[in-house]
Design a protein around this motif. Structure first.
Motif, PDB file in Angstrom:
ATOM      1  N   ARG A  34      73.024   4.730  44.135  1.00 14.68           N
ATOM      2  CA  ARG A  34      73.244   6.239  44.603  1.00 14.68           C
ATOM      3  C   ARG A  34      74.544   6.372  45.616  1.00 14.68           C
ATOM      4  O   ARG A  34      74.538   7.194  46.321  1.00 14.68           O
ATOM      5  CB  ARG A  34      71.969   6.639  45.585  1.00 14.68           C
ATOM      6  N   VAL A  35      74.332   5.753  46.247  1.00 11.32           N
ATOM      7  CA  VAL A  35      75.613   5.092  47.242  1.00 11.32           C
ATOM      8  C   VAL A  35      77.177   4.753  46.841  1.00 11.32           C
ATOM      9  O   VAL A  35      76.744   3.140  47.049  1.00 11.32           O
ATOM     10  CB  VAL A  35      74.948   5.121  48.479  1.00 11.32           C
ATOM     11  N   VAL A  36      77.437   5.237  47.143  1.00 13.02           N
ATOM     12  CA  VAL A  36      79.588   4.609  46.624  1.00 13.02           C
ATOM     13  C   VAL A  36      80.437   4.767  46.885  1.00 13.02           C
ATOM     14  O   VAL A  36      81.050   6.244  47.431  1.00 13.02           O
ATOM     15  CB  VAL A  36      79.456   5.147  45.370  1.00 13.02           C
ATOM     16  N   LEU A  37      80.768   3.053  47.679  1.00 13.95           N
ATOM     17  CA  LEU A  37      81.862   3.934  48.730  1.00 13.95           C
ATOM     18  C   LEU A  37      83.220   3.743  47.517  1.00 13.95           C
ATOM     19  O   LEU A  37      83.810   2.809  46.459  1.00 13.95           O
ATOM     20  CB  LEU A  37      82.208   2.658  49.547  1.00 13.95           C
ATOM     21  N   LEU A  38      84.066   4.870  47.553  1.00 13.78           N
ATOM     22  CA  LEU A  38      85.121   5.011  46.668  1.00 13.78           C
ATOM     23  C   LEU A  38      86.617   4.835  47.432  1.00 13.78           C
ATOM     24  O   LEU A  38      86.502   4.379  48.792  1.00 13.78           O
ATOM     25  CB  LEU A  38      85.912   5.936  45.767  1.00 13.78           C
ATOM     26  N   TYR A  39      87.510   5.434  46.979  1.00 13.34           N
ATOM     27  CA  TYR A  39      88.630   5.212  47.966  1.00 13.34           C
ATOM     28  C   TYR A  39      89.392   6.394  48.135  1.00 13.34           C
ATOM     29  O   TYR A  39      89.469   7.308  46.415  1.00 13.34           O
ATOM     30  CB  TYR A  39      89.789   4.251  47.606  1.00 13.34           C
ATOM     31  N   LEU A  73      83.579   4.318  56.944  1.00 13.68           N
ATOM     32  CA  LEU A  73      83.184   5.167  56.439  1.00 13.68           C
ATOM     33  C   LEU A  73      82.564   6.090  56.346  1.00 13.68           C
ATOM     34  O   LEU A  73      82.254   6.939  57.769  1.00 13.68           O
ATOM     35  CB  LEU A  73      82.254   4.232  56.147  1.00 13.68           C
ATOM     36  N   ARG A  74      83.475   7.820  55.787  1.00 15.49           N
ATOM     37  CA  ARG A  74      82.556   8.863  55.942  1.00 15.49           C
ATOM     38  C   ARG A  74      82.287   8.971  54.632  1.00 15.49           C
ATOM     39  O   ARG A  74      82.950   9.227  53.211  1.00 15.49           O
ATOM     40  CB  ARG A  74      83.641   9.632  57.097  1.00 15.49           C
ATOM     41  N   GLU A  97      80.706   9.100  61.208  1.00 17.45           N
ATOM     42  CA  GLU A  97      80.845   7.786  60.558  1.00 17.45           C
ATOM     43  C   GLU A  97      79.835   7.098  60.023  1.00 17.45           C
ATOM     44  O   GLU A  97      78.197   7.381  60.476  1.00 17.45           O
ATOM     45  CB  GLU A  97      81.367   6.978  61.658  1.00 17.45           C
ATOM     46  N   TRP A  98      80.046   6.734  59.241  1.00 21.36           N
ATOM     47  CA  TRP A  98      78.571   6.341  58.366  1.00 21.36           C
ATOM     48  C   TRP A  98      78.153   4.783  58.541  1.00 21.36           C
ATOM     49  O   TRP A  98      78.981   3.619  57.979  1.00 21.36           O
ATOM     50  CB  TRP A  98      78.868   5.949  56.231  1.00 21.36           C
ATOM     51  N   THR A  99      77.344   4.268  59.079  1.00 18.49           N
ATOM     52  CA  THR A  99      76.879   2.899  59.733  1.00 18.49           C
ATOM     53  C   THR A  99      75.460   2.746  58.673  1.00 18.49           C
ATOM     54  O   THR A  99      76.098   1.117  59.164  1.00 18.49           O
ATOM     55  CB  THR A  99      76.727   3.290  61.527  1.00 18.49           C
ATOM     56  N   ASP A 100      75.464   2.700  57.900  1.00 18.82           N
ATOM     57  CA  ASP A 100      74.007   2.308  57.217  1.00 18.82           C
ATOM     58  C   ASP A 100      75.198   1.662  56.332  1.00 18.82           C
ATOM     59  O   ASP A 100      74.809   1.673  54.961  1.00 18.82           O
ATOM     60  CB  ASP A 100      73.295   3.433  56.711  1.00 18.82           C
ATOM     61  N   LEU A 101      75.493  -0.038  56.245  1.00 20.38           N
ATOM     62  CA  LEU A 101      76.313  -0.373  55.490  1.00 20.38           C
ATOM     63  C   LEU A 101      75.667  -1.278  54.034  1.00 20.38           C
ATOM     64  O   LEU A 101      75.803  -1.090  52.615  1.00 20.38           O
ATOM     65  CB  LEU A 101      77.715  -1.320  56.189  1.00 20.38           C
ATOM     66  N   ASP A 102      74.320  -1.260  54.358  1.00 25.80           N
ATOM     67  CA  ASP A 102      72.902  -2.182  53.161  1.00 25.80           C
ATOM     68  C   ASP A 102      73.228  -0.687  52.551  1.00 25.80           C
ATOM     69  O   ASP A 102      72.653  -1.233  51.532  1.00 25.80           O
ATOM     70  CB  ASP A 102      71.765  -2.465  54.129  1.00 25.80           C
ATOM     71  N   PRO A 136      77.743  -7.181  51.934  1.00 28.82           N
ATOM     72  CA  PRO A 136      77.371  -8.285  50.630  1.00 28.82           C
ATOM     73  C   PRO A 136      76.405  -7.846  49.376  1.00 28.82           C
ATOM     74  O   PRO A 136      76.366  -8.771  48.753  1.00 28.82           O
ATOM     75  CB  PRO A 136      77.006  -9.025  51.964  1.00 28.82           C
ATOM     76  N   ASN A 137      75.550  -6.343  50.550  1.00 28.10           N
ATOM     77  CA  ASN A 137      74.325  -6.583  49.303  1.00 28.10           C
ATOM     78  C   ASN A 137      75.470  -5.803  48.317  1.00 28.10           C
ATOM     79  O   ASN A 137      74.514  -5.097  46.857  1.00 28.10           O
ATOM     80  CB  ASN A 137      73.587  -5.864  49.380  1.00 28.10           C
TER      81      ASN A 137
END
Length: 169
Positions: A34-39, A73-74, A97-102, A136-137
Motif C-alpha cells: 500500500r505504501v511504496v517508496l520509488l524514485y 521522504l514525501r 515529510e513522511w516519517t512513518d518508515l515502518d 528494515p520491514n
C-alpha cells in the motif's frame, strides 16, 4: 556503466524502462504493498515518471528528497507537487515529510550496477544505504537494465543488499 548507458538512445531507455517497471507492477511485493517508496528518475536511470503517474492515485507513493547527506521522504500527490531539488536538481515533491518508515512496504531502488547476489552499487554518497537501514520491514527491489547486472561488484560493510533485482529479462 556510464559508457553503456550513454550508448542507449532516450527512446530505447523509455522502452526498456517500461518493460522493467511492468515487471515491478507484476511482482507480488508491489501488488500487495500500500505504501511504496520509488524514485524520480534521472536521465541515466530506469525511468519511473510514467510509472509514478500511473499509480499515485492507487497507492501511497513516496519519493526521496535530498537533505544534506540524507534522504527525506514525501508523498507524491501529482505533477503539481514537484519542484527541482536544491542539491542535484532532481524532481522532489513538496509537502510534509513522511516519517512513518515502518509503514513503507516496498522500496524500488536505482543503482549504477547490481550483481547476481543482489548487491547494489550506488553513486558513492551512501544516501540509499542509510535510508534502507532505517526501513528494515520493507522489501527492497533494485531495478536495472540487463547490462547493469554483473557477476560481482565491490561490496562494503555498510552496503545494503536488495531482496531482488528486476530487469528487462
Amino acid at each position: 556503466m556510464r559508457e553503456l548507458k550513454r550508448a542507449v538512445t532516450p527512446e530505447e531507455k523509455l522502452r526498456r524502462s517500461e518493460t522493467v517497471m511492468r515487471g515491478v507492477e507484476a511482482s507480488p511485493e508491489f501488488q500487495l504493498a500500500r505504501v511504496v517508496l520509488l524514485y524520480w528518475s534521472m536521465a541515466d536511470e530506469v525511468q519511473t515518471h510514467a510509472f509514478v503517474e500511473r499509480w499515485y492515485k492507487e497507492k501511497t507513493l513516496l519519493l526521496p528528497c535530498v537533505d544534506g547527506d540524507d534522504l527525506r521522504l514525501r508523498q507524491y500527490t501529482g505533477p503539481e507537487c514537484m519542484v527541482a531539488g536544491e542539491q542535484f536538481g532532481i524532481g522532489e515533491p513538496t509537502g510534509e515529510e513522511w516519517t512513518d518508515l515502518d509503514a513503507v512496504e516496498l522500496i524500488v531502488v536505482p543503482g549504477v550496477a547490481f550483481d547476481r547476489q543482489n548487491n547494489r552499487m550506488g553513486r558513492g554518497r551512501g544516501f540509499y544505504d542509510r535510508l534502507l537501514k532505517s526501513t528494515p520491514n520493507a522489501v527492497k527491489v533494485g531495478v536495472a537494465y540487463d547490462f547493469q547486472i554483473l557477476d560481482s561488484i565491490p561490496v562494503e560493510p555498510h552496503d545494503v543488499k536488495m531482496d531482488r533485482v528486476i530487469t528487462e529479462s
